[in-house]
Design an enzyme around this catalytic site. Structure first.
Site, PDB file in Angstrom:
ATOM      1  NE  ARG A 219      13.704  38.353  38.181  1.00  0.00           N
ATOM      2  CZ  ARG A 219      13.704  37.072  37.910  1.00  0.00           C
ATOM      3  NH1 ARG A 219      14.621  36.567  37.124  1.00  0.00           N
ATOM      4  NH2 ARG A 219      12.782  36.279  38.413  1.00  0.00           N
TER       5      ARG A 219
ATOM      6  CD  GLU B  92       6.374  23.114  36.616  1.00  0.00           C
ATOM      7  OE1 GLU B  92       7.106  24.107  36.783  1.00  0.00           O
ATOM      8  OE2 GLU B  92       6.784  21.986  36.309  1.00  0.00           O
TER       9      GLU B  92
HETATM   10  P1  AMP Z   1       5.164  33.021  33.721  1.00  0.00           P
HETATM   11  O1  AMP Z   1       4.026  33.533  34.533  1.00  0.00           O
HETATM   12  O2  AMP Z   1       5.197  31.516  33.657  1.00  0.00           O
HETATM   13  O3  AMP Z   1       5.230  33.635  32.327  1.00  0.00           O
HETATM   14  O4  AMP Z   1       6.496  33.376  34.489  1.00  0.00           O
HETATM   15  C1  AMP Z   1       7.023  34.610  34.377  1.00  0.00           C
HETATM   16  C2  AMP Z   1       7.739  35.053  35.634  1.00  0.00           C
HETATM   17  O5  AMP Z   1       8.509  34.005  36.236  1.00  0.00           O
HETATM   18  C3  AMP Z   1       8.673  36.157  35.250  1.00  0.00           C
HETATM   19  O6  AMP Z   1       8.371  37.270  36.071  1.00  0.00           O
HETATM   20  C4  AMP Z   1      10.060  35.615  35.479  1.00  0.00           C
HETATM   21  O7  AMP Z   1      10.765  36.524  36.257  1.00  0.00           O
HETATM   22  C5  AMP Z   1       9.908  34.278  36.201  1.00  0.00           C
HETATM   23  N1  AMP Z   1      10.548  33.146  35.477  1.00  0.00           N
HETATM   24  C6  AMP Z   1       9.919  32.084  34.928  1.00  0.00           C
HETATM   25  N2  AMP Z   1      10.771  31.222  34.358  1.00  0.00           N
HETATM   26  C7  AMP Z   1      12.006  31.756  34.541  1.00  0.00           C
HETATM   27  C8  AMP Z   1      13.340  31.356  34.150  1.00  0.00           C
HETATM   28  N3  AMP Z   1      13.589  30.226  33.459  1.00  0.00           N
HETATM   29  N4  AMP Z   1      14.360  32.168  34.486  1.00  0.00           N
HETATM   30  C9  AMP Z   1      14.141  33.308  35.178  1.00  0.00           C
HETATM   31  N5  AMP Z   1      12.921  33.739  35.572  1.00  0.00           N
HETATM   32  C10 AMP Z   1      11.864  32.972  35.263  1.00  0.00           C
END
Ligand code: AMP
Length: 173
Positions: A58, A95
């Site tokens: 995205r 996770e």
């Molecule tokens: P992180 O590495 O945990 O910061 O996760 C970020 C990535 O996971 C981003 O590229 C988001 O597109 C996706 N992501 C994580 N949580 C969500 C959520 N609640 N809704 C949509 N996309 C999410």
């Protein structure tokens, strides 16, 4: 414009307990999508950025629109195994398990001042790994732009060495 109202919350996707933030409802609204990109142009139009890096998938949507508007090149960071030429790779914890992302070794030049773009900051793992890739490639990270930040997760703390701009901070579930 109230961009948060254009984001659709989808409970329990892709698995129970996740509140998925769906940006397709913002993207299909030409005024909301336009206002989002216009905000980025205002913020970065005179910042001296030389490349826009978008994080799969995205981040590609917002990043490429901005790169075109500013007359800059666009560089994708992709999940491992998708980029065809020589790459640099970074692993980070999810996770459950680990993930790997890559950038082409020749995508960034030494003097590049880079804006990293993604849709959402959750734990910060993806964006921290992205910033490491740019630095290993020889560039500097000017700022990280995200449309949304989940304010109840420690993503910002993990990225404390970088400037972050989030258009929308989501305070809690
Ligand atoms: P992180 O590495 O945990 O910061 O996760 C970020 C990535 O996971 C981003 O590229 C988001 O597109 C996706 N992501 C994580 N949580 C969500 C959520 N609640 N809704 C949509 N996309 C999410």
């Amino acid at each position: 414009m109230d961009l948060l109202s254009r984001i659709r919350n989808v409970p329990d996707f892709p698995k129970p307990g996740i509140q998925f933030k769906d940006i397709t409802t913002l993207l299909k609204d030409r005024k909301a999508f336009g206002a989002t990109i216009d905000g980025m142009i205002d913020r970065y139009g005179n910042a001296g950025i030389t490349k826009v890096v978008g994080v799969e998938s995205r981040g590609f949507i917002f990043g490429s629109a901005l790169a075109y508007a500013l007359g800059l090149g666009f560089v994708p960071i992709r999940k491992a195994g998708k980029l065809p030429a020589a790459t640099l790779k970074e692993s980070y914890e999810l996770e459950y398990g680990a993930a790997e992302i890559e950038i082409h070794t020749d995508a960034i030049e030494g003097r590049d001042k880079v804006l990293i773009v993604d849709d959402l900051l959750a734990t910060g793992g993806t964006l921290e790994a992205s910033a490491r890739l740019i630095e290993r490639a020889g560039g500097t990270v000017h700022e990280i732009w995200v449309l949304m930040e989940l304010g109840f997760l420690p993503g910002r703390e993990k990225l404390k060495n970088y400037a972050i701009h989030s258009e929308i901070v989501i305070p809690g579930e």
